[in-house]
Enzyme design. Structure first.
Site, PDB file in Angstrom:
ATOM      1  N   CYS A 169       0.687  -1.051   0.032  1.00  0.00           N
ATOM      2  CA  CYS A 169      -0.024  -0.108   0.039  1.00  0.00           C
ATOM      3  C   CYS A 169       0.825   1.538   0.138  1.00  0.00           C
ATOM      4  O   CYS A 169       0.316   2.457  -0.384  1.00  0.00           O
ATOM      5  CB  CYS A 169      -0.963  -0.021   1.204  1.00  0.00           C
ATOM      6  SG  CYS A 169      -2.058  -1.339   1.129  1.00  0.00           S
ATOM      7  N   HIS A 195      -3.558   7.042   2.852  1.00  0.00           N
ATOM      8  CA  HIS A 195      -3.965   5.484   2.482  1.00  0.00           C
ATOM      9  C   HIS A 195      -5.371   5.234   2.752  1.00  0.00           C
ATOM     10  O   HIS A 195      -5.795   5.357   3.821  1.00  0.00           O
ATOM     11  CB  HIS A 195      -2.980   4.575   2.588  1.00  0.00           C
ATOM     12  CG  HIS A 195      -3.425   3.204   2.378  1.00  0.00           C
ATOM     13  ND1 HIS A 195      -3.744   2.945   1.047  1.00  0.00           N
ATOM     14  CD2 HIS A 195      -3.503   2.072   3.044  1.00  0.00           C
ATOM     15  CE1 HIS A 195      -4.132   1.682   0.966  1.00  0.00           C
ATOM     16  NE2 HIS A 195      -4.095   1.038   2.141  1.00  0.00           N
ATOM     17  N   ASN A 229     -10.161  -0.368  -0.194  1.00  0.00           N
ATOM     18  CA  ASN A 229      -8.706  -0.262  -0.294  1.00  0.00           C
ATOM     19  C   ASN A 229      -8.157  -0.723  -1.802  1.00  0.00           C
ATOM     20  O   ASN A 229      -7.990  -1.985  -2.001  1.00  0.00           O
ATOM     21  CB  ASN A 229      -8.266  -1.158   0.791  1.00  0.00           C
ATOM     22  CG  ASN A 229      -6.746  -1.184   1.005  1.00  0.00           C
ATOM     23  OD1 ASN A 229      -6.021  -0.523   0.128  1.00  0.00           O
ATOM     24  ND2 ASN A 229      -6.147  -1.811   2.145  1.00  0.00           N
TER      25      ASN A 229
HETATM   26  O1  UT7 Z   1      -3.790  -1.636   3.749  1.00  0.00           O
HETATM   27  C1  UT7 Z   1      -3.506  -1.545   4.929  1.00  0.00           C
HETATM   28  C2  UT7 Z   1      -3.958  -2.819   5.493  1.00  0.00           C
HETATM   29  N1  UT7 Z   1      -5.182  -2.781   5.701  1.00  0.00           N
HETATM   30  C3  UT7 Z   1      -5.831  -2.138   6.766  1.00  0.00           C
HETATM   31  O2  UT7 Z   1      -5.300  -1.434   7.418  1.00  0.00           O
HETATM   32  C4  UT7 Z   1      -7.052  -2.892   7.426  1.00  0.00           C
HETATM   33  C5  UT7 Z   1      -7.003  -2.908   9.064  1.00  0.00           C
HETATM   34  N2  UT7 Z   1      -7.996  -3.699   9.674  1.00  0.00           N
HETATM   35  C6  UT7 Z   1      -9.352  -3.489   9.554  1.00  0.00           C
HETATM   36  O3  UT7 Z   1      -9.693  -2.312   8.775  1.00  0.00           O
HETATM   37  C7  UT7 Z   1     -10.107  -4.107  10.408  1.00  0.00           C
HETATM   38  O4  UT7 Z   1      -9.664  -4.780  11.427  1.00  0.00           O
HETATM   39  C8  UT7 Z   1     -11.145  -5.083   9.837  1.00  0.00           C
HETATM   40  C9  UT7 Z   1     -12.188  -4.059   8.861  1.00  0.00           C
HETATM   41  C10 UT7 Z   1     -10.617  -5.973   8.702  1.00  0.00           C
HETATM   42  C11 UT7 Z   1     -12.345  -5.718  10.493  1.00  0.00           C
HETATM   43  O5  UT7 Z   1     -12.720  -4.944  11.566  1.00  0.00           O
HETATM   44  P1  UT7 Z   1     -12.731  -5.113  13.233  1.00  0.00           P
HETATM   45  O6  UT7 Z   1     -13.576  -4.091  13.949  1.00  0.00           O
HETATM   46  O7  UT7 Z   1     -11.344  -5.244  13.768  1.00  0.00           O
HETATM   47  O8  UT7 Z   1     -13.523  -6.814  13.279  1.00  0.00           O
HETATM   48  P2  UT7 Z   1     -13.167  -8.183  13.844  1.00  0.00           P
HETATM   49  O9  UT7 Z   1     -11.908  -8.497  12.856  1.00  0.00           O
HETATM   50  O10 UT7 Z   1     -12.862  -7.816  15.358  1.00  0.00           O
HETATM   51  O11 UT7 Z   1     -14.234  -8.960  13.594  1.00  0.00           O
HETATM   52  C12 UT7 Z   1     -15.477  -8.662  14.438  1.00  0.00           C
HETATM   53  C13 UT7 Z   1     -16.580  -9.619  14.149  1.00  0.00           C
HETATM   54  C14 UT7 Z   1     -16.164 -11.076  14.131  1.00  0.00           C
HETATM   55  O12 UT7 Z   1     -16.979 -11.953  14.629  1.00  0.00           O
HETATM   56  P3  UT7 Z   1     -17.008 -12.584  16.305  1.00  0.00           P
HETATM   57  O13 UT7 Z   1     -15.730 -13.407  16.355  1.00  0.00           O
HETATM   58  O14 UT7 Z   1     -17.093 -11.193  16.908  1.00  0.00           O
HETATM   59  O15 UT7 Z   1     -18.190 -13.273  16.217  1.00  0.00           O
HETATM   60  C15 UT7 Z   1     -15.823 -11.413  12.733  1.00  0.00           C
HETATM   61  O16 UT7 Z   1     -15.852 -12.948  12.263  1.00  0.00           O
HETATM   62  O17 UT7 Z   1     -16.901  -9.414  12.752  1.00  0.00           O
HETATM   63  C16 UT7 Z   1     -16.809 -10.718  11.996  1.00  0.00           C
HETATM   64  N3  UT7 Z   1     -16.806 -10.454  10.672  1.00  0.00           N
HETATM   65  C17 UT7 Z   1     -17.601 -10.278   9.790  1.00  0.00           C
HETATM   66  N4  UT7 Z   1     -18.903 -10.026   9.854  1.00  0.00           N
HETATM   67  C18 UT7 Z   1     -19.687  -9.653   8.761  1.00  0.00           C
HETATM   68  C19 UT7 Z   1     -15.320 -10.151   9.987  1.00  0.00           C
HETATM   69  N5  UT7 Z   1     -15.589  -9.911   8.739  1.00  0.00           N
HETATM   70  C20 UT7 Z   1     -16.726  -9.749   8.555  1.00  0.00           C
HETATM   71  C21 UT7 Z   1     -17.747  -9.389   7.581  1.00  0.00           C
HETATM   72  N6  UT7 Z   1     -19.017  -9.434   7.671  1.00  0.00           N
HETATM   73  N7  UT7 Z   1     -17.174  -9.116   6.283  1.00  0.00           N
END
Ligand code: UT7
Length: 322
Positions: A113, A249, A279
């Site tokens: 990125c 970014h 992204n």
């Molecule tokens: O380009 C540079 C690199 N990329 C980034 O900078 C991305 C950095 N990370 C993020 O943007 C966030 O961490 C994410 C958007 C990827 C995830 O958000 P989060 O608030 O950290 O969510 P999480 O991973 O803690 O997941 C929360 C819940 C989980 O369920 P449980 O375990 O609480 O039951 C996931 O399984 O949300 C669930 N989940 C989803 N639910 C519906 C994860 N992805 C999805 C989805 N739809 N697409």
């Protein structure tokens, strides 16, 4: 020693749009979850007959048109991408041929990125030391090709697109400062497990697609945006109030708002396109800049701060007068 300025900026997005609603039909996710956690509403996806080079070429043509620079005037082409058309030759060479820029050096940089900022840093050094007087820097990705469409934790996050800038030498800055960094200790947090020497099998099972520990990357990204923005501004004895526009970014709206808040940067001075583009890795900053230049927000003479963070980890920033 002369400076480098951005003479023209351009971008290109594939026509095909994939909305959150579309994704609801493909995996166990919801428009509400995606919007709340990321701010993303839709993303553009390259058609089967499009490629990283074809997206990059179109963005390059638009930037060259704005700059009034022709292909035979280019002294250097740098392409930031982690999704090149092929292993060899470099996508930069493919674009060079398509543009008809016959002689100049052309090279790809894979800084994920941060690819566009790495490219700006590289080209800026050439221009400042007399190695080139006109350079084309492109950030372009077809991340859809390395997205696991069965993994909801990553598939909703990425999109395809291209942005490009033409740099030319100038008596006044232009680019005032660039800083680039990397720390390979975090390889495992955001990666594809295979690729070339570790295996060519282009399947999710073989590890060819993006895998990410989202939480860990999120925390690092916010902290790094804050420290690198301060590093760049302080290096110029400047102040964050001097910045007209912050162009981070575009990975997640929550990361962008958290970084802006930490920096005390009002959201009115932040360019955000993640809702429309998702992204797009190396393409995200030049894409966002092009949009804001063409809709009249960013004007000639404005001071811009760009900051990127991505796999590696790599990160980098640039401060410039447009
Ligand atoms: O380009 C540079 C690199 N990329 C980034 O900078 C991305 C950095 N990370 C993020 O943007 C966030 O961490 C994410 C958007 C990827 C995830 O958000 P989060 O608030 O950290 O969510 P999480 O991973 O803690 O997941 C929360 C819940 C989980 O369920 P449980 O375990 O609480 O039951 C996931 O399984 O949300 C669930 N989940 C989803 N639910 C519906 C994860 N992805 C999805 C989805 N739809 N697409």
């Amino acid at each position: 020693m002369s400076y480098a300025r951005i003479a023209g900026i351009g971008s290109y997005l594939p026509e095909k749009v994939l909305t959150n609603k579309d994704l609801e039909g493909m995996m166990d996710t919801s428009d509400e979850w995606i919007r709340e956690r990321t701010g993303i509403k839709r993303r553009h996806i390259a058609a089967d007959d499009e490629s990283t080079s074809s997206l990059g070429l179109e963005a390059a043509r638009r930037a060259m048109e704005m700059a009034g620079v022709t292909a035979d005037e280019l002294d250097l082409i740098v392409v930031g991408t982690c999704t090149p058309d092929k292993v060899i030759p470099a996508t930069a060479c493919i674009i060079q041929r398509q543009l008809g820029a016959k002689r100049c050096p052309a090279v790809d940089i894979n800084a994920a990125c941060s690819g566009f900022i790495y490219g700006l840093d590289y080209a800026n050094r050439y221009l400042r030391t007399g190695g080139a007087s006109k350079a084309l820097v492109i950030g372009v990705e077809t991340l859809s090709r390395i997205t696991n469409w069965e993994d909801r934790t990553t598939a909703v996050l990425f999109g395809d697109g291209a942005g490009a800038a033409v740099l030319e030498t100038s008596d006044e800055p232009g680019i005032m400062a660039t800083h680039i960094h990397a720390n390979g200790e975090f390889e495992d947090l955001l990666q594809t497990q295979n690729g070339v020497s570790l295996g060519f099998d282009a399947s999710a099972a073989a590890g060819a697609f993006i895998e990410m520990n989202g939480n860990a990357v999120f925390k690092r990204a916010v902290a790094t945006f804050d420290s690198m923005a301060r590093e760049t501004v302080a290096d110029l004895d400047g102040h964050l109030e001097d910045i007209d526009w912050f162009i981070p970014h575009q990975a997640n709206m929550r990361i962008i708002t958290a970084a802006a808040k930490k920096l005390g940067m009002p959201m009115e001075r932040v360019i955000a396109t993640v809702d429309e583009h998702a992204n797009t890795s190396a393409a995200s900053i030049p894409l966002a800049m092009d949009l804001a230049v063409r809709d009249g927000r960013i004007k000639r003479g404005d001071t811009l701060l760009m900051a990127a963070f991505g796999a590696g980890f790599t990160w980098g920033s640039a401060m410039l007068k447009f």
